[in-house]
Motif scaffolding. Structure first.
Motif, PDB file in Angstrom:
ATOM      1  N   UNK A 152       0.842  -1.201   0.000  1.00  0.00           N
ATOM      2  CA  UNK A 152       0.000   0.000   0.000  1.00  0.00           C
ATOM      3  C   UNK A 152       0.875   1.249   0.000  1.00  0.00           C
ATOM      4  N   UNK A 153       1.375   1.573  -1.177  1.00  0.00           N
ATOM      5  CA  UNK A 153       2.242   2.737  -1.353  1.00  0.00           C
ATOM      6  C   UNK A 153       1.507   3.724  -2.259  1.00  0.00           C
ATOM      7  N   UNK A 154       1.373   4.953  -1.777  1.00  0.00           N
ATOM      8  CA  UNK A 154       0.674   5.995  -2.525  1.00  0.00           C
ATOM      9  C   UNK A 154       1.639   7.155  -2.750  1.00  0.00           C
ATOM     10  N   UNK A 155       1.904   7.469  -4.003  1.00  0.00           N
ATOM     11  CA  UNK A 155       2.858   8.534  -4.363  1.00  0.00           C
ATOM     12  C   UNK A 155       4.185   8.359  -3.624  1.00  0.00           C
ATOM     13  N   UNK A 156       4.637   7.115  -3.526  1.00  0.00           N
ATOM     14  CA  UNK A 156       5.931   6.814  -2.920  1.00  0.00           C
ATOM     15  C   UNK A 156       5.931   6.701  -1.405  1.00  0.00           C
ATOM     16  N   UNK A 157       4.799   6.954  -0.751  1.00  0.00           N
ATOM     17  CA  UNK A 157       4.720   6.885   0.709  1.00  0.00           C
ATOM     18  C   UNK A 157       3.938   5.647   1.137  1.00  0.00           C
ATOM     19  N   UNK A 158       4.442   4.961   2.170  1.00  0.00           N
ATOM     20  CA  UNK A 158       3.731   3.804   2.728  1.00  0.00           C
ATOM     21  C   UNK A 158       2.621   4.346   3.618  1.00  0.00           C
ATOM     22  N   UNK A 159       1.380   4.000   3.297  1.00  0.00           N
ATOM     23  CA  UNK A 159       0.238   4.459   4.085  1.00  0.00           C
ATOM     24  C   UNK A 159      -0.550   3.261   4.604  1.00  0.00           C
TER      25      UNK A 159
END
Length: 86
Positions: free
Chosen positions: A20-27
């Motif tokens: 669950x990575x969104x725009x390179x960030x793990x959320x």
């Protein structure tokens, strides 16, 4: 008021962090929050089932790899919950 504490290892036990990575960030996925809240509610009230409704997720919980020992607090108050970063 009852609070549960979760950390990166807690979230990793709920799902694969790299999934669950969104725009390179793990959320943290919204579904992970819901699953955690259901499990915590069952533990709090010794329930066999839980009904979830009117769920609003206002912002993403980002797992910042640079911050060590970060924790999140799930605060339960009269059938409601809030997630806070500690």
């Amino acid at each position: 008021v009852t609070a549960f504490v979760a950390d990166k290892q807690t979230f990793a036990s709920w799902y694969d962090l790299d999934d669950h990575v969104v725009y390179g960030a793990v959320v943290v996925p919204g579904a992970a929050h819901i699953c955690g809240i259901i499990e915590q509610s069952k533990e709090l009230e010794d329930w066999n089932s839980v009904e979830v409704f009117n769920v609003e997720i206002r912002e993403a919980v980002v797992i910042d790899e640079k911050v060590k020992n970060i924790q999140w607090q799930y605060v339960h108050t009269k059938g409601q919950f809030e997630v806070r970063t500690m």
